[in-house]
Motif scaffolding. Structure first.
Motif, PDB file in Angstrom:
ATOM      1  N   UNK A 291       0.806  -1.211   0.000  1.00  0.00           N
ATOM      2  CA  UNK A 291       0.000   0.000   0.000  1.00  0.00           C
ATOM      3  C   UNK A 291       0.844   1.267   0.000  1.00  0.00           C
ATOM      4  N   UNK A 292       1.814   1.363   0.873  1.00  0.00           N
ATOM      5  CA  UNK A 292       2.601   2.587   0.993  1.00  0.00           C
ATOM      6  C   UNK A 292       3.274   2.987  -0.303  1.00  0.00           C
ATOM      7  N   UNK A 293       3.963   2.049  -0.923  1.00  0.00           N
ATOM      8  CA  UNK A 293       4.690   2.352  -2.152  1.00  0.00           C
ATOM      9  C   UNK A 293       3.726   2.671  -3.295  1.00  0.00           C
ATOM     10  N   UNK A 294       2.640   1.895  -3.410  1.00  0.00           N
ATOM     11  CA  UNK A 294       1.693   2.116  -4.510  1.00  0.00           C
ATOM     12  C   UNK A 294       0.961   3.440  -4.344  1.00  0.00           C
ATOM     13  N   UNK A 295       0.668   3.804  -3.103  1.00  0.00           N
ATOM     14  CA  UNK A 295      -0.074   5.043  -2.864  1.00  0.00           C
ATOM     15  C   UNK A 295       0.760   6.270  -3.192  1.00  0.00           C
ATOM     16  N   UNK A 296       2.062   6.142  -3.118  1.00  0.00           N
ATOM     17  CA  UNK A 296       2.926   7.289  -3.394  1.00  0.00           C
ATOM     18  C   UNK A 296       3.483   7.272  -4.814  1.00  0.00           C
TER      19      UNK A 296
ATOM     20  N   UNK B 207       3.380   7.305  -9.036  1.00  0.00           N
ATOM     21  CA  UNK B 207       2.693   8.125 -10.037  1.00  0.00           C
ATOM     22  C   UNK B 207       1.639   7.308 -10.787  1.00  0.00           C
ATOM     23  N   UNK B 208       1.588   5.990 -10.559  1.00  0.00           N
ATOM     24  CA  UNK B 208       0.612   5.138 -11.230  1.00  0.00           C
ATOM     25  C   UNK B 208      -0.815   5.458 -10.790  1.00  0.00           C
ATOM     26  N   UNK B 209      -1.006   5.861  -9.545  1.00  0.00           N
ATOM     27  CA  UNK B 209      -2.334   6.199  -9.047  1.00  0.00           C
ATOM     28  C   UNK B 209      -3.226   5.001  -8.776  1.00  0.00           C
ATOM     29  N   UNK B 210      -2.632   3.810  -8.535  1.00  0.00           N
ATOM     30  CA  UNK B 210      -3.434   2.621  -8.271  1.00  0.00           C
ATOM     31  C   UNK B 210      -4.325   2.796  -7.044  1.00  0.00           C
ATOM     32  N   UNK B 211      -3.877   3.598  -6.096  1.00  0.00           N
ATOM     33  CA  UNK B 211      -4.657   3.776  -4.874  1.00  0.00           C
ATOM     34  C   UNK B 211      -5.996   4.445  -5.144  1.00  0.00           C
ATOM     35  N   UNK B 212      -6.104   5.196  -6.227  1.00  0.00           N
ATOM     36  CA  UNK B 212      -7.360   5.864  -6.550  1.00  0.00           C
ATOM     37  C   UNK B 212      -8.483   4.855  -6.730  1.00  0.00           C
ATOM     38  N   UNK B 213      -8.200   3.733  -7.372  1.00  0.00           N
ATOM     39  CA  UNK B 213      -9.218   2.714  -7.607  1.00  0.00           C
ATOM     40  C   UNK B 213      -9.663   2.087  -6.289  1.00  0.00           C
ATOM     41  N   UNK B 214      -8.729   1.854  -5.383  1.00  0.00           N
ATOM     42  CA  UNK B 214      -9.062   1.302  -4.072  1.00  0.00           C
ATOM     43  C   UNK B 214      -9.927   2.298  -3.298  1.00  0.00           C
ATOM     44  N   UNK B 215      -9.525   3.583  -3.298  1.00  0.00           N
ATOM     45  CA  UNK B 215     -10.310   4.599  -2.590  1.00  0.00           C
ATOM     46  C   UNK B 215     -11.702   4.743  -3.198  1.00  0.00           C
ATOM     47  N   UNK B 216     -11.803   4.717  -4.522  1.00  0.00           N
ATOM     48  CA  UNK B 216     -13.111   4.788  -5.177  1.00  0.00           C
ATOM     49  C   UNK B 216     -13.991   3.598  -4.794  1.00  0.00           C
TER      50      UNK B 216
END
Length: 150
Positions: free
Chosen positions: A101-106, A108-117
């Motif tokens: 989570x930490x690395x993906x959230x920071x 530039x890919x923005x993968x965390x956006x899909x999880x937050x959505x």
């Protein structure tokens, strides 16, 4: 041409404990993708069943019995529950596979956006309420009380 047909044959088998040269040959990555694809296909199947029931109910129109309407509501609620769980599970697992989570959230890919959505869209009606209504319908024959939830 399918993905399997265009891929080179693996250089190592799962049985010998070694991994191929590409990430697509890693048995753990393949296992994870298989789990994600299975969760996706299960959600699609439940949604298709609920969609077919709604379509049939609409075709029936005003002649639709109250019990049939309750069955449709239970199917729709089950589809909502399964897809919510799958969306959160799949997006969480993708974040894990991309390096935690930490690395993906920071990144530039923005993968965390899909999880937050997925989290934001699935919190509208608590899962426990839907599951209780579904269980009450199938066990006791009650009509799902979806209107009482926000």
């Amino acid at each position: 041409m399918s993905r399997a047909a265009s891929a080179a044959p693996p250089s190592a088998t799962m049985d010998d404990g070694s991994f191929g040269n590409r990430q697509g040959e890693d048995p753990y990555v393949l296992l994870a993708y298989g789990e994600l694809a299975t969760a996706f296909h299960a959600a699609v199947a439940v949604v298709e069943r609920a969609t077919d029931a709604v379509a049939q109910g609409l075709l029936t129109g005003p002649d639709l019995a109250v019990d049939d309407c309750a069955d449709i509501a239970a199917l729709v609620s089950a589809a909502e529950t399964v897809t919510a769980r799958s969306a959160v599970r799949i997006t969480t697992r993708v974040l894990e596979l991309t390096g935690a989570f930490g690395a993906a959230c920071h990144s530039t890919q923005g993968f965390d956006r899909f999880w937050r959505d997925a989290r934001a869209l699935t919190l509208r009606v608590p899962e426990a309420h839907r599951l209780r209504d579904i269980g009450d319908h199938y066990l006791n024959g009650t009509r799902p009380g979806l209107a009482r939830h926000p």
